[in-house]
Motif scaffolding. Structure first.
Motif, PDB file in Angstrom:
ATOM      1  N   UNK B   6      75.504   6.913 -13.371  1.00  0.00           N
ATOM      2  CA  UNK B   6      74.142   7.100 -12.867  1.00  0.00           C
ATOM      3  C   UNK B   6      73.840   8.589 -12.817  1.00  0.00           C
ATOM      4  N   UNK B   9      70.612  11.651  -8.228  1.00  0.00           N
ATOM      5  CA  UNK B   9      69.343  11.210  -7.659  1.00  0.00           C
ATOM      6  C   UNK B   9      68.237  12.242  -7.863  1.00  0.00           C
ATOM      7  N   UNK B  44      69.369  -1.094  -5.625  1.00  0.00           N
ATOM      8  CA  UNK B  44      69.755   0.032  -4.772  1.00  0.00           C
ATOM      9  C   UNK B  44      68.954   1.290  -5.121  1.00  0.00           C
ATOM     10  N   UNK B  47      65.252   0.885  -4.053  1.00  0.00           N
ATOM     11  CA  UNK B  47      65.079   1.039  -2.612  1.00  0.00           C
ATOM     12  C   UNK B  47      65.228   2.504  -2.210  1.00  0.00           C
ATOM     13  N   UNK B  48      66.226   3.176  -2.783  1.00  0.00           N
ATOM     14  CA  UNK B  48      66.448   4.588  -2.451  1.00  0.00           C
ATOM     15  C   UNK B  48      65.234   5.439  -2.823  1.00  0.00           C
ATOM     16  N   UNK B  50      62.169   4.449  -3.150  1.00  0.00           N
ATOM     17  CA  UNK B  50      61.039   4.114  -2.261  1.00  0.00           C
ATOM     18  C   UNK B  50      61.191   4.794  -0.905  1.00  0.00           C
ATOM     19  N   UNK B  51      62.428   4.754  -0.370  1.00  0.00           N
ATOM     20  CA  UNK B  51      62.670   5.396   0.931  1.00  0.00           C
ATOM     21  C   UNK B  51      62.353   6.888   0.838  1.00  0.00           C
ATOM     22  N   UNK B  52      62.894   7.523  -0.219  1.00  0.00           N
ATOM     23  CA  UNK B  52      62.720   8.970  -0.362  1.00  0.00           C
ATOM     24  C   UNK B  52      61.243   9.339  -0.431  1.00  0.00           C
TER      25      UNK B  52
END
Ligand code: SF4
Ligand code: SF4
Lengths: 55, 222, 67
Positions: B6, B9, B44, B47-48, B50-52
């Motif tokens: 990956x 981020x 995952x 969601x990450x 979106x949260x950020x």
């Protein structure tokens, strides 16, 4: 668990908002203690930047 | 299979910085098996992200989808009705995915969410290693099933080189010297003499050096 | 009444250990803050990264797994 905490940290959120506890079925008092601990700790951290909770 | 990691981020966040709605597209092929771009990783990362973005007060709408494979036009075709509903599409497949996608939908932007690394397999849970470099002319039968092209830092056909020490490669102590292993196995099997045979210089034109490659199976071509 | 911050916390509790401990806490008449909402799971191993992330995403102030 560590992965989530690390991820939150990367996006600038407090990793302590996510925790893991071990306890057995006989640990009623510890259960209440953990709930209190978490509530206190989270109060210190303040509201999540995502939460709608305004009080 | 194809192994990927990956992307960090931050790099991904930068790619989609100016987007408001994206599609995060996984693949059920290799990247699912190497735990980098299947359903779970899509959920995952979505969601990450979106949260950020919610945290920054600049929400990002992330839709999640996983295709059977992104390297097959028939599956890529499944996006025909929806591909233009997003500001961009972030693909979690190997590098083939975003390319097949942009060929099929030239008016959409496709970003890679992973770094595609090599062909290999899992040597233990969570650890993957390179085994084949796709050289186009396999020679591992000369080396007892061990590939010196992919696994020797110098791709030596006759080894080991002078830098081999304690079974480790001179390039890094973290790399095992495959030539050390080849020699040991030949010794164990009393076939050390095999290594005296001179192997002709490899014709690298069948590898990437001959330019991008294609495979044509006449009997399948209509 | 104070207007101090009342966090919303979600706890994933294993049916056989932590949830049972919660029951016991109840029958022992122990107090614990109403901020914690408990979700029973068959085993804490069932809780995945994605569940924790979704809880945060949906606005909880904290989340924990007890098992
Ligand atoms: S010799 Fe070539 S084809 Fe065979 S395993 Fe090595 S790199 Fe792959
Ligand atoms: S030490 Fe071994 S693996 Fe490394 S380059 Fe030399 S022969 Fe190849």
């Amino acid at each position: 668990m560590d992965y989530v905490r690390k991820t939150l940290e990367q996006i600038g959120m407090e990793p302590d908002r996510v925790q893991m506890f071990n306890l057995s079925s006989a640990m009623g008092p510890r259960f209440a203690e953990i709930a209190t601990e978490m509530t206190e700790k989270t109060r210190e951290l303040g509201p999540s930047p995502l939460s709608a909770n305004k009080c | 299979m194809i192994i990927a990691d990956r992307k960090p981020l931050e790099e991904i966040q930068e790619m989609v910085e100016n987007c408001e709605k994206i599609l995060l597209l996984g693949c059920k092929g290799c990247v699912t098996v190497c735990n980098v771009g299947g359903l779970k990783e899509v959920q995952v990362l979505a969601s990450t992200l979106r949260i950020a973005r919610k945290k920054e007060g600049h929400p990002l709408d992330v839709e999640e989808k996983v295709l059977e494979r992104q390297c097959d036009p028939e599956y890529v075709e499944q996006l025909r009705d929806s591909y233009d509903q997003y500001d961009a599409v972030l693909s979690m497949a190997c590098g083939v995915g975003p390319q097949f996608l942009s060929e099929a939908y030239p008016d959409q932007r496709f970003f890679p969410a992973v770094n595609t690394k090599f062909m290999g397999g899992a040597v233990q849970h969570g650890i993957w290693e390179e085994r084949c470099a796709g050289c186009g002319t396999c020679v591992i039968h000369f080396y007892d099933g061990m590939c010196p092209i992919a696994r020797c830092s110098k791709s030596l056909l006759h080894g080991p080189c002078g830098g081999s020490a304690d079974g480790k490669c001179e390039v890094s102590r973290d790399i095992e010297c495959i030539w050390d292993k080849i020699v040991r196995k030949k010794m164990e099997q009393n076939r050390l003499e095999d290594l005296r045979i001179l192997r002709a210089a490899k014709d690298w034109r069948t590898a990437r050096d001959g330019g991008p490659r294609r495979s044509i199976r006449e009997e399948l071509v209509k | 009444m104070s207007d101090r911050f009342e966090p919303q916390i979600l706890a994933f509790c294993c049916k056989y250990c932590a949830y049972a401990a919660g029951d016991l806490a109840g029958s022992m008449r122990l107090n614990y803050p109403p901020n914690v909402k408990v979700v029973q799971v068959p085993c804490s191993g069932r809780v995945d990264i994605i569940h924790l992330l979704r809880v945060i995403e949906d606005g909880a102030d904290a989340v924990y797994v007890a098992g």
